[in-house]
Motif scaffolding. Sequence first.
Motif, PDB file in Angstrom:
ATOM      1  N   ASP A 156       0.864  -1.180   0.000  1.00 50.17           N
ATOM      2  CA  ASP A 156       0.000   0.000   0.000  1.00 50.17           C
ATOM      3  C   ASP A 156       0.903   1.232   0.000  1.00 50.17           C
ATOM      4  O   ASP A 156       1.592   1.512   0.984  1.00 50.17           O
ATOM      5  CB  ASP A 156      -0.903  -0.010   1.237  1.00 50.17           C
ATOM      6  CG  ASP A 156      -1.952   1.102   1.202  1.00 50.17           C
ATOM      7  OD1 ASP A 156      -1.640   2.202   0.716  1.00 50.17           O
ATOM      8  OD2 ASP A 156      -3.085   0.864   1.667  1.00 50.17           O
ATOM      9  N   GLN A 198      -9.087  10.714  -5.932  1.00 46.97           N
ATOM     10  CA  GLN A 198      -9.762   9.433  -5.710  1.00 46.97           C
ATOM     11  C   GLN A 198      -9.519   8.478  -6.867  1.00 46.97           C
ATOM     12  O   GLN A 198      -9.275   7.280  -6.670  1.00 46.97           O
ATOM     13  CB  GLN A 198     -11.263   9.661  -5.515  1.00 46.97           C
ATOM     14  CG  GLN A 198     -11.630  10.336  -4.206  1.00 46.97           C
ATOM     15  CD  GLN A 198     -13.107  10.693  -4.143  1.00 46.97           C
ATOM     16  OE1 GLN A 198     -13.842  10.572  -5.130  1.00 46.97           O
ATOM     17  NE2 GLN A 198     -13.560  11.135  -2.968  1.00 46.97           N
ATOM     18  N   ALA A 199      -9.573   9.004  -8.079  1.00 41.42           N
ATOM     19  CA  ALA A 199      -9.313   8.176  -9.267  1.00 41.42           C
ATOM     20  C   ALA A 199      -7.871   7.680  -9.267  1.00 41.42           C
ATOM     21  O   ALA A 199      -7.599   6.523  -9.608  1.00 41.42           O
ATOM     22  CB  ALA A 199      -9.600   8.981 -10.528  1.00 41.42           C
ATOM     23  N   TRP A 208      -5.868   7.052  -6.660  1.00 40.03           N
ATOM     24  CA  TRP A 208      -5.639   5.970  -5.694  1.00 40.03           C
ATOM     25  C   TRP A 208      -6.380   4.696  -6.095  1.00 40.03           C
ATOM     26  O   TRP A 208      -5.903   3.598  -5.826  1.00 40.03           O
ATOM     27  CB  TRP A 208      -6.048   6.420  -4.294  1.00 40.03           C
ATOM     28  CG  TRP A 208      -5.151   7.489  -3.751  1.00 40.03           C
ATOM     29  CD1 TRP A 208      -5.510   8.694  -3.245  1.00 40.03           C
ATOM     30  CD2 TRP A 208      -3.714   7.460  -3.698  1.00 40.03           C
ATOM     31  NE1 TRP A 208      -4.403   9.416  -2.880  1.00 40.03           N
ATOM     32  CE2 TRP A 208      -3.290   8.689  -3.147  1.00 40.03           C
ATOM     33  CE3 TRP A 208      -2.754   6.532  -4.077  1.00 40.03           C
ATOM     34  CZ2 TRP A 208      -1.948   8.997  -2.949  1.00 40.03           C
ATOM     35  CZ3 TRP A 208      -1.402   6.834  -3.883  1.00 40.03           C
ATOM     36  CH2 TRP A 208      -1.022   8.052  -3.331  1.00 40.03           C
ATOM     37  N   HIS A 209      -7.506   4.828  -6.754  1.00 42.03           N
ATOM     38  CA  HIS A 209      -8.194   3.629  -7.243  1.00 42.03           C
ATOM     39  C   HIS A 209      -7.335   2.924  -8.279  1.00 42.03           C
ATOM     40  O   HIS A 209      -7.218   1.692  -8.276  1.00 42.03           O
ATOM     41  CB  HIS A 209      -9.551   3.997  -7.846  1.00 42.03           C
ATOM     42  CG  HIS A 209     -10.337   2.803  -8.283  1.00 42.03           C
ATOM     43  ND1 HIS A 209     -10.294   2.306  -9.570  1.00 42.03           N
ATOM     44  CD2 HIS A 209     -11.180   1.977  -7.601  1.00 42.03           C
ATOM     45  CE1 HIS A 209     -11.061   1.242  -9.665  1.00 42.03           C
ATOM     46  NE2 HIS A 209     -11.615   1.019  -8.487  1.00 42.03           N
ATOM     47  N   VAL A 210      -6.703   3.684  -9.149  1.00 42.87           N
ATOM     48  CA  VAL A 210      -5.827   3.093 -10.170  1.00 42.87           C
ATOM     49  C   VAL A 210      -4.604   2.455  -9.528  1.00 42.87           C
ATOM     50  O   VAL A 210      -4.241   1.317  -9.831  1.00 42.87           O
ATOM     51  CB  VAL A 210      -5.399   4.174 -11.192  1.00 42.87           C
ATOM     52  CG1 VAL A 210      -4.254   3.663 -12.073  1.00 42.87           C
ATOM     53  CG2 VAL A 210      -6.594   4.583 -12.052  1.00 42.87           C
ATOM     54  N   ASP A 237      -4.077   1.480  -6.383  1.00 46.58           N
ATOM     55  CA  ASP A 237      -4.372   0.390  -5.452  1.00 46.58           C
ATOM     56  C   ASP A 237      -4.954  -0.844  -6.135  1.00 46.58           C
ATOM     57  O   ASP A 237      -4.696  -1.973  -5.699  1.00 46.58           O
ATOM     58  CB  ASP A 237      -5.359   0.862  -4.374  1.00 46.58           C
ATOM     59  CG  ASP A 237      -4.764   1.918  -3.456  1.00 46.58           C
ATOM     60  OD1 ASP A 237      -3.523   2.018  -3.390  1.00 46.58           O
ATOM     61  OD2 ASP A 237      -5.547   2.647  -2.808  1.00 46.58           O
ATOM     62  N   ASN A 238      -5.735  -0.646  -7.186  1.00 47.64           N
ATOM     63  CA  ASN A 238      -6.505  -1.755  -7.736  1.00 47.64           C
ATOM     64  C   ASN A 238      -6.120  -2.181  -9.152  1.00 47.64           C
ATOM     65  O   ASN A 238      -6.396  -3.317  -9.539  1.00 47.64           O
ATOM     66  CB  ASN A 238      -7.997  -1.392  -7.731  1.00 47.64           C
ATOM     67  CG  ASN A 238      -8.511  -1.116  -6.338  1.00 47.64           C
ATOM     68  OD1 ASN A 238      -8.609  -2.017  -5.519  1.00 47.64           O
ATOM     69  ND2 ASN A 238      -8.833   0.133  -6.051  1.00 47.64           N
ATOM     70  N   ARG A 239      -5.505  -1.300  -9.910  1.00 43.49           N
ATOM     71  CA  ARG A 239      -5.229  -1.645 -11.309  1.00 43.49           C
ATOM     72  C   ARG A 239      -3.751  -1.804 -11.619  1.00 43.49           C
ATOM     73  O   ARG A 239      -3.393  -2.477 -12.587  1.00 43.49           O
ATOM     74  CB  ARG A 239      -5.847  -0.594 -12.236  1.00 43.49           C
ATOM     75  CG  ARG A 239      -7.369  -0.527 -12.117  1.00 43.49           C
ATOM     76  CD  ARG A 239      -7.981   0.530 -13.002  1.00 43.49           C
ATOM     77  NE  ARG A 239      -7.806   0.243 -14.421  1.00 43.49           N
ATOM     78  CZ  ARG A 239      -8.346   0.982 -15.390  1.00 43.49           C
ATOM     79  NH1 ARG A 239      -9.094   2.030 -15.083  1.00 43.49           N
ATOM     80  NH2 ARG A 239      -8.126   0.670 -16.652  1.00 43.49           N
ATOM     81  N   ARG A 250     -15.265  10.460 -14.251  1.00 39.14           N
ATOM     82  CA  ARG A 250     -14.382   9.675 -13.381  1.00 39.14           C
ATOM     83  C   ARG A 250     -13.827   8.455 -14.113  1.00 39.14           C
ATOM     84  O   ARG A 250     -12.651   8.131 -13.990  1.00 39.14           O
ATOM     85  CB  ARG A 250     -15.129   9.239 -12.126  1.00 39.14           C
ATOM     86  CG  ARG A 250     -14.285   8.283 -11.282  1.00 39.14           C
ATOM     87  CD  ARG A 250     -14.703   8.194  -9.858  1.00 39.14           C
ATOM     88  NE  ARG A 250     -13.832   7.263  -9.151  1.00 39.14           N
ATOM     89  CZ  ARG A 250     -13.632   7.267  -7.859  1.00 39.14           C
ATOM     90  NH1 ARG A 250     -14.220   8.175  -7.109  1.00 39.14           N
ATOM     91  NH2 ARG A 250     -12.840   6.384  -7.291  1.00 39.14           N
ATOM     92  N   GLU A 307      -9.879   7.802 -14.716  1.00 35.30           N
ATOM     93  CA  GLU A 307      -9.211   6.583 -14.267  1.00 35.30           C
ATOM     94  C   GLU A 307      -8.504   5.875 -15.419  1.00 35.30           C
ATOM     95  O   GLU A 307      -7.352   5.442 -15.273  1.00 35.30           O
ATOM     96  CB  GLU A 307     -10.222   5.641 -13.614  1.00 35.30           C
ATOM     97  CG  GLU A 307     -10.660   6.080 -12.230  1.00 35.30           C
ATOM     98  CD  GLU A 307     -11.571   5.053 -11.566  1.00 35.30           C
ATOM     99  OE1 GLU A 307     -11.742   3.952 -12.134  1.00 35.30           O
ATOM    100  OE2 GLU A 307     -12.108   5.354 -10.480  1.00 35.30           O
ATOM    101  N   TYR A 319      -4.481   5.424 -15.684  1.00 33.91           N
ATOM    102  CA  TYR A 319      -3.897   4.086 -15.789  1.00 33.91           C
ATOM    103  C   TYR A 319      -2.971   3.989 -16.993  1.00 33.91           C
ATOM    104  O   TYR A 319      -1.817   3.576 -16.882  1.00 33.91           O
ATOM    105  CB  TYR A 319      -5.002   3.037 -15.887  1.00 33.91           C
ATOM    106  CG  TYR A 319      -4.476   1.640 -16.119  1.00 33.91           C
ATOM    107  CD1 TYR A 319      -3.790   0.960 -15.115  1.00 33.91           C
ATOM    108  CD2 TYR A 319      -4.641   1.013 -17.344  1.00 33.91           C
ATOM    109  CE1 TYR A 319      -3.285  -0.314 -15.327  1.00 33.91           C
ATOM    110  CE2 TYR A 319      -4.144  -0.264 -17.568  1.00 33.91           C
ATOM    111  CZ  TYR A 319      -3.471  -0.921 -16.550  1.00 33.91           C
ATOM    112  OH  TYR A 319      -2.968  -2.181 -16.773  1.00 33.91           O
TER     113      TYR A 319
END
Length: 372
Positions: A134, A158-159, A161-163, A165-167, A287, A291, A295
């Motif tokens: 993380d 937010q976009a 950290w989503h990328v 953390d998850n992508r 959004r 994202e 990415y």
Amino acid sequence: GINAEYMGLPLPVVFFNFLTATEGTYTATESDVVDIDGSAARTIARIRLMTDGEFQQMLYVEDVDGASVTKEQFIQQKIAEIFMSEAVVEQMKCFRSGFLGTGLLHSEIFEQLSPEDLQSIVVGRPDDCVSDFDLRQEFRIVMDADLTRYKHNELFIQALWHVVDNRMRLDAAAGTNLKRALLKFITGRVRLPARKGEEVIRLELPYTTMTVEEYDGIVDRLPQSHTCDNTLELPNYCEALLFGSSSVWARRRRAEGADPDRPLFVTGSDREAALAQLTDAQVAALRADVEDRLYVKLVTAVTSAQTYDLDKVDSESLTRDGTSGLMPRVSLDDVGRGGICQDNDTPQTFPELAQEKTATPDSPSSDCLPIL
């Protein structure tokens, strides 16, 4: 320096045991062998499982008198050969001489440190340089003040950290651990910091933009980094989509009578009200586009970091299938059709990444441009 640096050499605890003990007093153990030589440790384990006949046969092969040595004695001899060879003893003398020359050995702080503590300080935490992590727990994140000023920048972060953390995980096709590649892109190394949460990563917006034309130039730019101070510079794709020439805002301004021959300036009040003027469906499409853009741009940057300089990349490397090609662009007119518009199957290239800055790649049809 800014960061608590450590050696990239994974020195084992036994090294620090020898280093801190009075010369000639430390006796290596079987657990020390496990730490530095897995093959030798497995050999020792096999010797213990041997029958007496098998052990005697091995001694015969080793040209050792079987009547004069037991299993444990033989094992201790092998451990001594690993740690007490002439070459190892000589090298440790040199290390110890240099270490004693610092005066640390007799300091009050040093007396409270165990060999394990010293290893952690010098080498850092154990890290296989592959496992997931993380980023926000490993580093203190310091953001550009502008990233906290407007509501759409909250969406942008937010976009991001989503990328991350998850992508940005393992890219099986490219054989690349994308999050570790991002870590190297920002810090210059794939290893995690010696102490969690002490090093800083800075997120900055590198461009000051005032006009629609300037925002159009940002949409396709790549992130950049400065490893000397762990800085990641991110073009504000969210704001560029909100105020580019094809955006809802720009079209409304023209409809209101803005002079088409003069630059269209974006004010602070425009930025304050940007998201409030969009429908929920438009915000969701925005959004998703941000994202996807984040990415693709991050993946392109981190996987091409050794081959590009200030956004100059061979355009051929950006048109492959998978993570190196452009993601399809979101059009708000296409929200009802699923939010993704693809006018053909040919991957597009980044305009500013072409070999010649003046070259313009083929553009998709107008209804496929981002029109936020």
